[in-house]
Design a protein around this motif. Structure first.
Motif, mmCIF file in Angstrom:
data_model
loop_
_atom_site.group_PDB
_atom_site.id
_atom_site.type_symbol
_atom_site.label_atom_id
_atom_site.label_comp_id
_atom_site.label_asym_id
_atom_site.label_seq_id
_atom_site.Cartn_x
_atom_site.Cartn_y
_atom_site.Cartn_z
ATOM 1 N N LEU A 103 -12.150 -21.073 9.508
ATOM 2 C CA LEU A 103 -12.428 -20.602 10.855
ATOM 3 C C LEU A 103 -11.279 -20.991 11.769
ATOM 4 C CD1 LEU A 103 -16.077 -22.016 11.059
ATOM 5 C CD2 LEU A 103 -15.437 -19.663 10.499
ATOM 6 N N LEU A 133 -20.229 -20.579 17.590
ATOM 7 C CA LEU A 133 -19.795 -19.402 16.841
ATOM 8 C C LEU A 133 -20.563 -18.193 17.353
ATOM 9 C CD1 LEU A 133 -20.049 -20.970 13.261
ATOM 10 C CD2 LEU A 133 -17.938 -20.578 14.556
ATOM 11 N N SER A 141 -23.612 -15.926 12.840
ATOM 12 C CA SER A 141 -22.681 -16.574 11.906
ATOM 13 C C SER A 141 -23.401 -17.531 10.967
ATOM 14 C CB SER A 141 -21.588 -17.322 12.667
ATOM 15 O OG SER A 141 -20.796 -16.438 13.410
ATOM 16 N N LEU A 165 -22.903 -16.790 7.095
ATOM 17 C CA LEU A 165 -22.129 -17.731 6.285
ATOM 18 C C LEU A 165 -22.998 -18.693 5.481
ATOM 19 C CD1 LEU A 165 -19.331 -18.557 8.900
ATOM 20 C CD2 LEU A 165 -19.242 -16.897 7.020
ATOM 21 N N ASN A 173 -15.266 -15.094 12.783
ATOM 22 C CA ASN A 173 -14.696 -16.317 12.202
ATOM 23 C C ASN A 173 -13.850 -17.104 13.193
ATOM 24 O OD1 ASN A 173 -15.963 -15.932 9.696
ATOM 25 N ND2 ASN A 173 -14.366 -14.504 9.104
ATOM 26 N N HIS A 174 -14.154 -16.938 14.473
ATOM 27 C CA HIS A 174 -13.554 -17.733 15.535
ATOM 28 C C HIS A 174 -14.672 -18.481 16.251
ATOM 29 C CE1 HIS A 174 -9.972 -15.394 14.835
ATOM 30 N NE2 HIS A 174 -9.319 -16.112 15.728
ATOM 31 N N HIS A 232 -15.432 -21.670 4.105
ATOM 32 C CA HIS A 232 -15.115 -20.633 5.085
ATOM 33 C C HIS A 232 -14.073 -21.216 6.031
ATOM 34 C CE1 HIS A 232 -18.675 -18.444 3.749
ATOM 35 N NE2 HIS A 232 -19.338 -19.579 3.864
#
Length: 163
Positions: free
Chosen positions: A49, A135, A139, A143, A73-74, A47
């Motif tokens: 990020l 995150l 998340s 993920l 995704n930050h 993934h």
């Protein structure tokens, strides 16, 4: 209301306003570089990020405080510059967060999911770490992140920067 009470109330409001300007101005002075990192799960999934880097004391102190949103995704990667026990909290942080506590080689050691916004409860790494990645809450589940997974990039000493 008496004239003295009105003057006292106005003075208190003025002081509060000036304090809020001071806080806002101090927050505006702290900026964060952004980098891409790669999360590699034990199952081999990757993934990518985008993280803001909190390397300096002022950056680490502010973190994600006062933010009202963060893109999917930050996150924010706190680099402590050494391996040590780390304690975090959610004071002035409005976003619910998942926290990944990470060793100097990029390996995730412990995880704290769904940190409660605005809480002053201490969130302990439970072992010495060099980094913390914050995150958006959820998340970790979304993920499939677990202890033993790895991060690459953002200057982690034993890895190459993620492309």
């Amino acid at each position: 209301m008496s004239r003295v009470a009105v003057i006292a109330a106005r003075s208190a409001l003025t002081a509060l306003f000036l304090l809020s300007l001071l806080v806002a101005s101090a927050m505006a002075e702290v900026s964060f570089a952004k980098e891409r990192i790669r999360l590699i799960t034990a199952s081999g999934r990757t993934h990518d990020l985008t993280v803001e880097l909190a390397r300096e004391p002022g950056q680490r102190e502010q973190g994600l405080m006062y933010r009202r949103q963060m893109a999917p995704n930050h996150g924010m990667l706190f680099d402590f510059g050494e391996t040590r026990p780390v304690m975090m909290w959610m004071r002035n942080t409005y976003l619910p967060l998942d926290m990944l506590f990470i060793a100097s080689d990029g390996t995730i050691r412990t995880i704290h999911e769904n940190a409660v916004p605005l809480s002053e409860a201490i969130i302990d790494s439970r072992q010495p770490v060099a980094y913390v990645l914050e995150l958006n809450a959820g998340s970790v589940k979304r993920l499939g992140i677990s202890p033993g997974d790895r991060l690459e990039g953002a200057g982690l000493p034993s890895t190459e920067k993620a492309n």
